[in-house]
Design an enzyme around this catalytic site. Structure first.
Site, PDB file in Angstrom:
ATOM      1  N   THR A 133      26.812  -9.529 -28.822  1.00  0.00           N
ATOM      2  CA  THR A 133      25.843 -10.201 -29.681  1.00  0.00           C
ATOM      3  C   THR A 133      24.572  -9.355 -29.769  1.00  0.00           C
ATOM      4  OG1 THR A 133      24.658 -11.406 -27.944  1.00  0.00           O
ATOM      5  CG2 THR A 133      26.720 -12.379 -28.740  1.00  0.00           C
ATOM      6  N   TYR A 193      31.352 -18.789 -11.082  1.00  0.00           N
ATOM      7  CA  TYR A 193      31.472 -18.876 -12.543  1.00  0.00           C
ATOM      8  C   TYR A 193      32.931 -19.015 -12.955  1.00  0.00           C
ATOM      9  CZ  TYR A 193      31.123 -17.529 -17.465  1.00  0.00           C
ATOM     10  OH  TYR A 193      31.218 -17.501 -18.839  1.00  0.00           O
TER      11      TYR A 193
END
Length: 268
Positions: free
Chosen positions: A194, A159
């Site tokens: 979030t 990643y």
């Protein structure tokens, strides 16, 4: 208001989280939004579209799998069929939750799966949108990066490498197409909490971040959205090839700041 009036914006991975925050902020500034997501249930899809439209802009939903080139082609083709142009492309979609690890733990398949979605998908979405931006006489491309590209990581090797590749892809696109009035920038978020990820982030991890963030809160989708509104608007026509970090100052100091702060000592 109206900083993006009548601009057509494609926001990938915008059915929740940061992407949805960007789509809503764009709608509030008068844009026409193409929202996209992968395997989004019909009820949730309708809720997303309604939440974007309530902000004041026009919105439609298109399915898109960032790992599937034909799906990316369809997203761009559907946008052109609907609106005839693309003014802003926000590459936010990523393959989340894929197995990653240290170099000795990674298989070729794990490596390829992550780079397929997090780097190749960004590249191909840009490639598919470019001819239409060139035809229109310009546009703004905004790639959503990651603080993982700022340095080595204990485990998320693939990643981190993919997101570092997004940084260089951003600068390459900016250089190659700047004279054609196409700008390309990268927004690199820090820890963004979030409604979807809040319950999955351990409190211990949040505490580590908050110790090192220079302000007194975590980031939220609106923080990234504000930066993307600026980069999509005509206010930023002299800004291109930039990696803009929005992380509360997390990566702007030496790594030992939190430890020295706990000792009530200054760093040297």
């Amino acid at each position: 208001m109206n900083r993006l009036k009548d601009k057509v914006a494609v926001v990938t991975g915008s059915s929740s989280g940061i992407g949805l925050g960007i789509a809503q902020a764009y709608a509030a500034e008068g844009a026409k939004i193409v929202v996209s997501g992968y395997h989004v249930k019909k009820r949730w899809r309708q809720m997303v579209i309604e939440s974007v439209r309530k902000k004041g802009g026009e919105a439609v939903f298109c399915d898109m799998d960032i790992a599937d080139p034909s799906s990316i082609e369809s997203l761009i083709a559907d946008t052109i069929e609907k609106y005839g142009r693309i003014d802003i492309l926000v590459n936010n979609a990523a393959n989340v939750g894929l197995p990653d690890g240290r170099v000795d733990e990674l298989t070729i398949e794990m490596w390829d799966n992550i780079l397929q979605g997090d780097l190749r998908g960004v590249f191909y979405t840009i490639k598919c949108a470019l001819p239409h931006m060139l035809k229109n006489g310009g546009g703004s491309i905004i790639n959503i990066g990651s603080m993982a590209s700022c340095g080595g990581d204990l485990g998320s090797t693939a990643y981190s490498c993919a997101k570092a590749g997004v940084n260089m892809l951003t600068q390459s696109v900016a250089l190659q197409y700047g004279k054609s009035n196409i700008r390309c920038n990268c927004v690199r978020p820090g820890l963004i909490v979030t409604p979807q990820n809040d319950r999955y982030i351990p409190q211990d991890m949040k505490d580590v971040f908050l110790d090192n963030i220079m302000v007194n809160r975590y980031g939220c989708p609106e923080d990234i959205a504000h930066a993307c509104v600026y980069l999509g608007s005509d206010e930023s026509t002299y800004v291109t090839g930039q990696i803009i970090t929005v992380d509360g100052g997390l990566n702007s100091h030496i790594p030992t700041v939190a430890q020295f702060r706990s000792l009530s000592s200054r760093t040297w």
